[in-house]
Structures are given as C-alpha cells and as structure tokens.
Design an enzyme around this catalytic site. Structure first.
Site, mmCIF file in Angstrom:
data_model
loop_
_atom_site.group_PDB
_atom_site.id
_atom_site.type_symbol
_atom_site.label_atom_id
_atom_site.label_comp_id
_atom_site.label_asym_id
_atom_site.label_seq_id
_atom_site.Cartn_x
_atom_site.Cartn_y
_atom_site.Cartn_z
ATOM 1 N N ASP A 122 93.557 108.457 15.969
ATOM 2 C CA ASP A 122 92.302 107.907 16.486
ATOM 3 C C ASP A 122 92.433 107.815 17.999
ATOM 4 O O ASP A 122 93.535 107.752 18.538
ATOM 5 C CB ASP A 122 91.911 106.563 15.851
ATOM 6 N N GLU A 150 107.805 102.884 11.916
ATOM 7 C CA GLU A 150 107.901 102.095 13.152
ATOM 8 C C GLU A 150 109.216 101.333 13.273
ATOM 9 O O GLU A 150 109.251 100.107 13.397
ATOM 10 C CB GLU A 150 106.698 101.139 13.255
ATOM 11 N N GLU A 177 98.015 109.503 11.888
ATOM 12 C CA GLU A 177 97.096 108.362 11.997
ATOM 13 C C GLU A 177 96.184 108.499 13.212
ATOM 14 O O GLU A 177 95.952 107.536 13.949
ATOM 15 C CB GLU A 177 97.882 107.040 12.075
ATOM 16 N N HIS A 209 97.834 107.243 17.846
ATOM 17 C CA HIS A 209 96.862 106.224 18.247
ATOM 18 C C HIS A 209 96.736 106.283 19.777
ATOM 19 O O HIS A 209 97.510 105.668 20.506
ATOM 20 C CB HIS A 209 97.315 104.832 17.796
ATOM 21 N N ASN A 241 107.958 107.792 10.316
ATOM 22 C CA ASN A 241 106.649 107.756 10.970
ATOM 23 C C ASN A 241 106.665 106.734 12.097
ATOM 24 O O ASN A 241 107.224 105.638 11.940
ATOM 25 C CB ASN A 241 105.593 107.367 9.916
#
Length: 324
Positions: free
Chosen positions: A246, A139, A244, A216, A180
C-alpha cells in the site's frame, strides 16, 4: 440510452487485473467485510490470490489454548475457493499477535517452545495443502539491523526462527515458507541484517523458501534499488514476493499525490516483474474505506487501488498498464 447501456456492459465485461497478470496478484481480506457485495465483487474479480488480513494469526486462532478458532479463517478460505483464488498463509509468529496466555510464558523457555510447536503444527496441519506460501515468521529485525526485542527473542534467543520453519515444513511440506518484513525494500541496515539472517538459516539447512517484502510505502518514497535488492535475495536460490503493498499519502488526497501514487504502484509492480523469482504482488486491502493506515498513521491514508466509494484510482490504471 443505447450508448450508455453499451458502455455499462463493456464495463461489466472488462477483464479484471487478475485476468491480465502473469503472476499472482493478491489482496488482503477480512471476514468482517464480506457482507458488502462491492467488497466481494472487487476482491473476487480483480485478484487471483488471497491473504487473511488478521484471521490466520496466532491471537485470533489460539486465543483459547484449548480450542483453536479456525472459523473466521475458513470464511476467507471458502471465499477464495469460490473465486478460484490461491491463498497465502499469514502468519505463524508475529510479536503483535501473541495471545495473552502465551505472553504469560515469558522467561519459561520450555513452555514457550511447546506453545509455538503446538500452534504451528496444528495450524499448518489444518490448512495443509491449501496455502501456496506461508509467512512463517514476521518482522523479526529492527530498523538498525538488530533482532526485534520480543517475547520470543527474550526467552528463546534466535533459535525460535529456525525452529518455526522446521515445524512448518514438517506440518505442511507443500507450501513455500517465507520470512516477511517491512522497510527491507531497499538496501539498508535492516535489509542487510535480514540478508545475513537468511544466509545463516540456509547454511543451517533450515527449510526457508522465500522472502516477503511488505511494501508499506509513502507516496514518492519508493527505493530506486527495490528490484536489485529483491534480486540479491533471489540469487540465494529463494523466491521473493511483495506481500503487503500500500502507498499512503497525507489526507485529503490531492491530484498530484494520486498521480505520484500511480507512478509508485506501477514501479512496485515493475520491480516484481523484473525479478524472475518474484511470485507476485499482494495489495494490503480492497478499499481505502477499510485500510489500516489511518488508524496507525493519523492524517494519512488513501493507500489502495480503490477509494472509499470503491471507485478506481489512477493507481489502478497504472498497474493495469504494467500488466498489459
């Protein structure tokens, strides 16, 4: 009774997602929940890759500058070994996991550089040969494409990014090294900036091997150019991964949202499988019961494949259909 017993046996013997996947299918785990037999069973039977949700980041490992704490991470490493799972290392440099003593080094470039070098070298060496991928930096780009205004950027500029990759490669030459980030799944200002950063790192000879797309999402909002966007990074000679995943919704869940979530999960997995260099998909948690989403997005949740009672959701079966 015989019919019920037969169906129960079939349910116990049916293959998990890991047995259907031709690429890595991973899950983020916390050592805090390993006391639950349901948590362990699903994590071990459905997934062939494990990512430590928190336990391999700088703050939990390096909170004491003199005594690294690998115990929590090793609990998860042991779980992965028992269940024949590969491990994604996550993550060396992230602005939200900086120990207090490191935060005090702001504006002291030599001391901060030394701290970064010590942490990455000692941690990568400790796990050397046991992680197939590592998220080296996490990030570093803002939504508008600028560099994230962190202690690392304010004190060291952008040089810490290349340095982190070189340190990681020196300490663990076996792992693929990733950058990432989130909200880079479609082509936009942020993903364009990350693309340009990666091109610059490659031009400098920095040992970067891949790009992680966190994933996400909000129900119904997957970008339609997800696969194409991953492909442009793969065209640079890099691996890509969904790291990651979701997909959250407003609570309580509705039947319509659960069905849309199922479509979205299937499309995310398809996006990976459409890119030859996509190494796999990691889902960010086992069960909605322990998801990070409600704490950070009040009123939203139900983002995973298993609900709070560990029951499979429509999204589970849509992923299964893609893997089949």
């Amino acid at each position: 009774m015989k019919i019920i017993f037969f169906l129960a046996v079939i349910g116990l013997c049916s293959a998990g997602l890991r047995d259907r996947a031709s690429r890595k299918i991973g899950v983020a785990l916390s050592h805090l929940h390993l006391g639950s037999s349901q948590y362990q069973y699903i994590a071990g039977t459905e997934f062939n890759s494990m990512t430590a949700e928190w336990q391999m980041k700088w703050d939990p490992i390096g909170n004491d500058p003199n005594t690294p704490n690998f115990a929590w991470a090793e609990e998860l490493m042991s779980f992965a070994a028992r269940h024949n799972q590969s491990v994604r290392g996550h993550t060396f440099i992230w602005h939200s996991a900086v120990p207090t003593w490191v935060q005090a080094l702001e504006n002291n470039a030599p001391a901060l550089q030394a701290a970064i070098s010590s942490f990455i070298t000692s941690t990568a060496t400790h796990f050397r040969g046991r992680c197939y991928e590592w998220d080296v930096v996490n990030e570093v780009i803002e939504g508008d494409g600028s560099y994230r205004n962190t202690i690392f950027y304010r004190t060291l500029g952008t040089t810490y990014i290349a340095d982190a990759f070189r340190l990681a490669r020196a300490a663990d030459p076996y792992a693929k090294l990733f950058i990432n980030d989130y909200n880079i799944e479609g082509v936009n200002a942020k993903s364009n900036a990350l693309y340009n950063l990666v091109v610059s790192l490659l031009a400098q000879g920095v040992p970067i091997d891949g790009v992680g797309f966190q994933g996400h999402f909000i129900v119904g909002q997957l970008p339609t150019d997800f696969a194409a966007n991953m492909q442009r990074f793969a065209n640079l000679g890099l691996d890509v991964s969904i790291t990651e995943l979701d997909i959250r919704m407003n609570l309580p869940p509705t039947a319509a949202n659960l069905q849309q979530q199922a479509v979205d999960y299937a499309n995310a997995f398809r996006a990976c499988y459409q890119v030859a260099r996509c190494t796999g998909v990691t889902v960010w948690g086992v069960t909605d019961l322990y998801s990070w989403v409600p704490d950070f997005f009040p009123g939203q949740g139900a983002a995973l494949l298993f609900d709070e009672q560990y029951a499979t959701k429509p999204a589970y079966y849509s992923v299964e259909s893609v893997l089949n």
